[in-house]
Design an enzyme around this catalytic site. Structure first.
Site, PDB file in Angstrom:
ATOM      1  N   ILE A 101       0.822  -1.216   0.000  1.00 58.88           N
ATOM      2  CA  ILE A 101       0.000   0.000   0.000  1.00 58.88           C
ATOM      3  C   ILE A 101       0.857   1.268   0.000  1.00 58.88           C
ATOM      4  O   ILE A 101       0.388   2.340  -0.397  1.00 58.88           O
ATOM      5  CB  ILE A 101      -0.955  -0.024   1.233  1.00 58.88           C
ATOM      6  CG1 ILE A 101      -2.178   0.841   0.984  1.00 58.88           C
ATOM      7  CG2 ILE A 101      -0.231   0.353   2.512  1.00 58.88           C
ATOM      8  CD1 ILE A 101      -3.290   0.628   2.017  1.00 58.88           C
ATOM      9  N   ASN A 150      11.828  -8.347   6.858  1.00 58.87           N
ATOM     10  CA  ASN A 150      12.146  -7.600   8.077  1.00 58.87           C
ATOM     11  C   ASN A 150      11.676  -8.420   9.277  1.00 58.87           C
ATOM     12  O   ASN A 150      10.525  -8.865   9.305  1.00 58.87           O
ATOM     13  CB  ASN A 150      11.451  -6.232   8.071  1.00 58.87           C
ATOM     14  CG  ASN A 150      11.987  -5.321   6.983  1.00 58.87           C
ATOM     15  OD1 ASN A 150      13.176  -5.341   6.670  1.00 58.87           O
ATOM     16  ND2 ASN A 150      11.110  -4.525   6.383  1.00 58.87           N
ATOM     17  N   GLY A 193      12.400  -2.996  11.431  1.00 58.12           N
ATOM     18  CA  GLY A 193      11.345  -2.363  10.636  1.00 58.12           C
ATOM     19  C   GLY A 193      10.095  -3.194  10.458  1.00 58.12           C
ATOM     20  O   GLY A 193       9.190  -2.780   9.722  1.00 58.12           O
ATOM     21  N   GLN A 194      10.029  -4.371  11.098  1.00 55.73           N
ATOM     22  CA  GLN A 194       8.790  -5.156  10.940  1.00 55.73           C
ATOM     23  C   GLN A 194       7.647  -4.441  11.650  1.00 55.73           C
ATOM     24  O   GLN A 194       7.754  -4.068  12.822  1.00 55.73           O
ATOM     25  CB  GLN A 194       8.952  -6.582  11.515  1.00 55.73           C
ATOM     26  CG  GLN A 194       7.720  -7.439  11.246  1.00 55.73           C
ATOM     27  CD  GLN A 194       7.872  -8.895  11.686  1.00 55.73           C
ATOM     28  OE1 GLN A 194       8.882  -9.281  12.260  1.00 55.73           O
ATOM     29  NE2 GLN A 194       6.850  -9.688  11.413  1.00 55.73           N
ATOM     30  N   HIS A 229       6.286 -11.831   5.944  1.00 48.30           N
ATOM     31  CA  HIS A 229       6.098 -11.424   4.553  1.00 48.30           C
ATOM     32  C   HIS A 229       7.445 -11.171   3.904  1.00 48.30           C
ATOM     33  O   HIS A 229       8.360 -10.640   4.524  1.00 48.30           O
ATOM     34  CB  HIS A 229       5.209 -10.175   4.451  1.00 48.30           C
ATOM     35  CG  HIS A 229       5.555  -9.097   5.426  1.00 48.30           C
ATOM     36  ND1 HIS A 229       5.205  -9.147   6.754  1.00 48.30           N
ATOM     37  CD2 HIS A 229       6.237  -7.938   5.262  1.00 48.30           C
ATOM     38  CE1 HIS A 229       5.643  -8.067   7.370  1.00 48.30           C
ATOM     39  NE2 HIS A 229       6.280  -7.325   6.490  1.00 48.30           N
TER      40      HIS A 229
HETATM   41  P1  5GP Z   1       7.114  -4.458   7.410  1.00 48.85           P
HETATM   42  O1  5GP Z   1       7.296  -3.030   7.852  1.00 48.85           O
HETATM   43  O2  5GP Z   1       6.373  -5.252   8.473  1.00 48.85           O
HETATM   44  O3  5GP Z   1       8.367  -5.151   6.933  1.00 48.85           O
HETATM   45  O4  5GP Z   1       6.193  -4.408   6.134  1.00 48.85           O
HETATM   46  C1  5GP Z   1       4.811  -4.230   6.208  1.00 48.85           C
HETATM   47  C2  5GP Z   1       4.373  -3.671   4.896  1.00 48.85           C
HETATM   48  O5  5GP Z   1       2.982  -3.796   4.819  1.00 48.85           O
HETATM   49  C3  5GP Z   1       4.707  -2.188   4.718  1.00 48.85           C
HETATM   50  O6  5GP Z   1       5.528  -2.009   3.581  1.00 48.85           O
HETATM   51  C4  5GP Z   1       3.332  -1.530   4.573  1.00 48.85           C
HETATM   52  O7  5GP Z   1       3.332  -0.474   3.628  1.00 48.85           O
HETATM   53  C5  5GP Z   1       2.467  -2.686   4.142  1.00 48.85           C
HETATM   54  N1  5GP Z   1       1.083  -2.555   4.547  1.00 48.85           N
HETATM   55  C6  5GP Z   1       0.603  -2.219   5.774  1.00 48.85           C
HETATM   56  N2  5GP Z   1      -0.738  -2.237   5.796  1.00 48.85           N
HETATM   57  C7  5GP Z   1      -1.125  -2.593   4.536  1.00 48.85           C
HETATM   58  C8  5GP Z   1      -2.404  -2.774   3.933  1.00 48.85           C
HETATM   59  O8  5GP Z   1      -3.465  -2.618   4.536  1.00 48.85           O
HETATM   60  N3  5GP Z   1      -2.421  -3.140   2.618  1.00 48.85           N
HETATM   61  C9  5GP Z   1      -1.258  -3.332   1.904  1.00 48.85           C
HETATM   62  N4  5GP Z   1      -1.385  -3.684   0.626  1.00 48.85           N
HETATM   63  N5  5GP Z   1      -0.036  -3.176   2.456  1.00 48.85           N
HETATM   64  C10 5GP Z   1       0.030  -2.807   3.752  1.00 48.85           C
END
Ligand code: 5GP
Ligand code: ZN
Length: 116
Positions: A33, A89, A95-96, A102
């Site tokens: 997103i 992450n 940064g998670q 994922h």
């Molecule tokens: P992290 O920071 O945990 O490694 O990555 C989480 C990712 O999920 C981030 O890049 C963030 O932009 C994405 N994200 C968070 N909420 C949503 C959502 O509701 N929809 C989508 N498509 N991505 C999301």
């Protein structure tokens, strides 16, 4: 295997909309997103695993599958030739921010090293 209060489990279930790019029995992929590159896709297992730290030996093939799905999508989304990055992450300090493991697939621009 899903968790009611997990954002990504809810995306897999279709309770929260996403821009899906791939799905099979084990994995689901959708556009991030808040993209950090022209192509930024998240590849997730349908099984709820909180983070890489919580993954175990029985998840070995599943984690390999996610990686190969990322490679296939990189091809399909035309970022293979220019180079792409896959990132997991793990932990808030790295940064998670979503607690369902994922793989980020990033491509379509020069990617610096080391990452921030
Ligand atoms: P992290 O920071 O945990 O490694 O990555 C989480 C990712 O999920 C981030 O890049 C963030 O932009 C994405 N994200 C968070 N909420 C949503 C959502 O509701 N929809 C989508 N498509 N991505 C999301
Ligand atoms: Zn989940």
């Amino acid at each position: 295997m899903s968790e009611n209060n997990c954002l990504f489990c809810r995306i897999i279930a279709g309770e929260i909309p996403s821009n899906k790019v791939y799905e099979d029995d084990l994995a689901f992929a959708f556009h991030d997103i808040n993209p950090q590159a022209p192509t930024h896709v998240l590849i997730i297992p349908k099984k709820h695993i909180t983070s890489l730290t919580e993954a175990s030996k029985i998840d070995q093939a599943l984690l390999g599958h996610l990686t190969l799905v990322a490679a296939k999508l990189a091809d399909q989304l035309s970022v293979s030739a220019g180079g792409y990055r896959t990132v997991i992450n793990t932990g808030a300090g790295a940064g998670q921010s979503v607690w369902h493991i994922h793989v980020h697939l990033l491509g379509g621009r020069e990617l610096g090293w080391p990452p921030g």
